[in-house]
Scaffold this active site. Structure first.
Site, PDB file in Angstrom:
ATOM      1  N   ASP A 133      -2.109   1.464 -12.998  1.00 17.85           N
ATOM      2  CA  ASP A 133      -1.331   1.719 -11.844  1.00 17.85           C
ATOM      3  C   ASP A 133      -0.707   0.378 -11.248  1.00 17.85           C
ATOM      4  O   ASP A 133       0.364   0.062 -10.885  1.00 17.85           O
ATOM      5  CB  ASP A 133      -2.218   2.215 -10.674  1.00 17.85           C
ATOM      6  N   CYS A 193       8.074  22.164  -5.489  1.00 20.35           N
ATOM      7  CA  CYS A 193       7.670  21.147  -4.769  1.00 20.35           C
ATOM      8  C   CYS A 193       8.364  20.456  -4.070  1.00 20.35           C
ATOM      9  O   CYS A 193       8.099  19.670  -3.043  1.00 20.35           O
ATOM     10  CB  CYS A 193       7.140  20.004  -6.172  1.00 20.35           C
TER      11      CYS A 193
END
Length: 383
Positions: A133, A193
């Site tokens: 990340d 979504c």
């Protein structure tokens, strides 16, 4: 290369707690860099200057490390046992994104990646690097290329087995490993979504404008929350699960498959806003020790909590907000003023008369100078 290396690699990954493992060639996501540059050119990254600063390295694994030949993509499940949206009707509690209710995933996944990397070097040699990340790595398109799933219309990875609940990591290696088949998009006509997003952060399918995203606004953004989004934050104080929770593929995800290290801490599943607003910097660090929340610091967390207080409709929370009218941080003072304006117009007028002339910060002055709030003037309601 031993023909049984990949099955053994995946077995070792599973032993270490990874729910998904796949291999891609280093050049398997050729369009990712082009899409990234277009996204940055539109300014959709907001204040995340670090994405722009290392865009060339992020665009392709070989730009970051020319020797890389294969990418091992890994996913660890954090599928929640409870409904992530269950606190929507509890305005006195703060909603923390599922992924941040337990231990910091960066630390755990990096340790497990290093263990897997040591195993791989022992089994086949080669050089490698591990990423979680924080490095300039595009984990999601690489994970799709490695067959872990596909990037959904919310731009996150979706898995047939784990829904939208996967933490991602990657190992870059100089080994030439046999690649897996790429993931195939299976969203079809579903737009659940996008429809679930409280702030309209998806201008089109598969495209996110981070400047409108609640996760960005509550975590990455350092200044005052833009006025147009404040009511829409509701009681979300760290991140937002709405787009992920809406994904129909989550029905195949099992919380039993989630890594137990990510089990939520009881004090973070439904924290009371009044309790959080009582934290000084030392107490904040103690409460959020070992949590990814610690990185945003006390000021941003209090800012978020005060916005949630303003959205609560509860006069009982005025007392929790009032001390922060004197907070040293302008971003906290400004949010406290906004909350007071929303909850108690008479007290707001009284405090403004006392404080406006001595307030030196222009952004805070603008909060005192705002029109008194009333429900009739509100153009947006919290969800």
């Amino acid at each position: 290369m031993a023909p049984d290396l990949i099955p053994a690699l995946k077995a070792e990954a599973a032993r270490l707690g990874f729910a998904a493992c796949g291999v891609a060639r280093a050049d398997a996501a050729p369009l990712a860099g082009e899409r990234l540059r277009a996204w940055l050119a539109e300014g959709c990254h907001g204040d995340m200057i670090w994405m722009e600063a290392r865009a060339d390295e992020r665009a392709s694994p070989t730009r970051l490390w020319p020797e890389v030949r294969s990418v091992i993509a890994l996913g660890m499940s954090y599928a929640p046992a409870e409904d992530p949206l269950r606190l929507a009707g509890m305005p006195a509690a703060g909603r923390i994104s599922v992924y941040a209710q337990g231990a910091d995933y960066h630390d755990l996944i990096k340790r497990r990646l290093k263990e897997l990397a040591r195993w791989l070097v022992g089994a086949a040699g080669g050089d490698l690097k591990v990423f979680v990340d924080t490095a300039p790595v595009m984990e999601k398109p690489l994970a799709e290329a490695a067959g872990l799933g596909w990037q959904g219309k919310h731009t996150n990875l979706v898995s047939r087995e784990h829904g939208s609940w996967l933490f991602l990591g990657a190992i870059y290696t100089t080994l030439d490993l046999a690649p897996d088949a790429s993931g195939a998009a299976r969203c079809g006509s579903c737009n659940a979504c996008q429809a679930a997003c409280p702030t309209g952060a998806f201008p089109s399918p598969y495209r996110l404008d981070a400047r409108r995203c609640i996760s960005y606004l509550t975590i990455e953004h350092k200044g005052p929350i833009p006025r147009e989004f404040r009511a829409r934050l509701g009681n979300r104080i760290y991140g937002c699960d709405d787009c992920l929770a809406a994904c129909p593929w989550n029905k195949f995800a099992s919380s039993a498959a989630a890594n137990l290290a990510f089990a939520p801490r009881a004090e973070l599943t439904a924290p009371m806003l009044a309790d959080l607003l009582a934290l000084d910097d030392t107490a904040f660090r103690q409460v959020f020790a070992g949590s990814p929340i610690k990185r945003i610091g006390r000021d941003r967390m209090l800012r978020n909590c005060l916005i949630a207080v303003g959205n609560s409709g509860s006069g009982d929370l005025v007392a929790a907000a009032l001390p922060h009218l004197d907070d040293p941080s302008p971003v906290v003072r400004g949010a406290a003023i906004w909350a007071l304006n929303r909850l108690d117009a008479a007290r707001f007028d009284e405090e403004r008369t006392r404080r406006l002339s001595s307030e030196a910060d222009e952004t805070v002055r603008s909060e005192w100078e705002a029109r008194p709030y009333s429900a009739a003037l509100a153009s947006i309601s919290s969800r």
